[in-house]
Design a protein around this motif. Structure first.
Motif, mmCIF file in Angstrom:
data_model
loop_
_atom_site.group_PDB
_atom_site.id
_atom_site.type_symbol
_atom_site.label_atom_id
_atom_site.label_comp_id
_atom_site.label_asym_id
_atom_site.label_seq_id
_atom_site.Cartn_x
_atom_site.Cartn_y
_atom_site.Cartn_z
ATOM 1 N N GLU A 25 -44.406 63.007 -46.488
ATOM 2 C CA GLU A 25 -45.773 63.522 -46.567
ATOM 3 C C GLU A 25 -46.525 63.378 -45.246
ATOM 4 O O GLU A 25 -47.577 63.978 -45.067
ATOM 5 N N ASP A 44 -48.513 59.415 -51.685
ATOM 6 C CA ASP A 44 -48.377 59.729 -53.107
ATOM 7 C C ASP A 44 -48.134 58.490 -53.964
ATOM 8 O O ASP A 44 -48.080 58.583 -55.192
ATOM 9 N N TYR A 68 -54.489 61.565 -54.048
ATOM 10 C CA TYR A 68 -53.407 62.228 -53.322
ATOM 11 C C TYR A 68 -53.713 63.721 -53.232
ATOM 12 O O TYR A 68 -53.969 64.382 -54.246
ATOM 13 N N GLU A 70 -52.188 67.003 -52.541
ATOM 14 C CA GLU A 70 -50.918 67.706 -52.383
ATOM 15 C C GLU A 70 -51.066 68.936 -51.495
ATOM 16 O O GLU A 70 -50.178 69.243 -50.686
#
Length: 231
Positions: A25, A44, A68, A70
């Motif tokens: 990420e 995450d 989080y 995304e």
């Protein structure tokens, strides 16, 4: 919100960068040779980085943290595919240079005004702490060789990005747009050579500013091949 997120013990961290590489990420970066959670909203909470750490410097904790994000993570991953580099790459590892400390350890470095690494536009991260409230310098790489007082007149008190629009593949505008749009940039100074091909770096900055949707003060300084300021 209260959620599970990683915690990094910098005392245990040996600076190997394995966790940054394992974090798909892009939440973890390297600062002054230590792993650091750069973006809480990129974490995450699944802990892919934990087994990668050879010194057990990473653990979980439950605490207040942003949710989080995304969508932001996917945008960051796409930016890396389009020209950014992973934090774990040794040549592009994001670092803030504390100039006074560096000068104490390495006296010969006292004349340098560079405050961050990396400096190449294509290697620079899209997000880094040093971009907050930054006065950004975007320079054609030849300018530092042509203009003798480059550090004092241009790099001092700025975050520096360099490139050569003639030799580098691709267009800088997209990467610069992401940096300007995603950070609190206070001003932009473009330093280019008088040669026509250097117009590419000026045009890239101009398009990036327009695409970012922000109104930011900016200026262009041109250096002659004789090393003179032509503004």
């Amino acid at each position: 919100m209260i959620r599970r997120i990683i915690k990094i013990d910098e005392e245990k961290c040996n600076g190997c960068g394995a966790c940054a590489k394992a974090c798909h990420e892009g939440a973890i970066g390297m600062v002054n040779g230590k792993a650091r959670l750069m973006r809480e909203d990129y974490c995450d909470g699944l802990g892919d980085c934990l087994p990668a750490c050879p010194t057990n410097a990473i653990s979980f904790e439950e605490r207040e943290a942003p949710a989080y994000d995304e969508a932001a993570v996917k945008a960051h991953q796409q930016a890396k595919r389009l020209g950014g580099q992973p934090f774990a790459c040794p040549g592009s590892r994001s670092s803030t240079i504390r100039r006074e400390e560096a000068a104490k350890t390495y006296p010969a470095a006292s004349g340098s005004r560079l405050s961050q690494w990396p400096v190449q536009i294509k290697l620079a991260p899209v997000h880094a702490p040093y971009f907050n409230d930054a006065h950004l310098l975007v320079a054609a790489d030849c300018t530092a060789y042509a203009y003798a007082n480059f550090h004092e007149d241009f790099i001092r008190n700025k975050i520096t990005l360099i490139g050569c629009p003639k030799l580098d593949e691709g267009d800088y505008a997209q990467k610069l747009t992401q940096i300007i749009a995603g950070n609190d940039i206070k001003s932009v100074t473009v330093v280019r050579m008088e040669v026509p091909c250097c117009g590419g770096i000026e045009n890239a900055v101009k398009r990036a500013l327009q695409a970012s949707g922000k109104v930011i003060p900016w200026q262009v300084v041109t250096i002659s091949i004789r090393g003179e300021r032509m503004e």
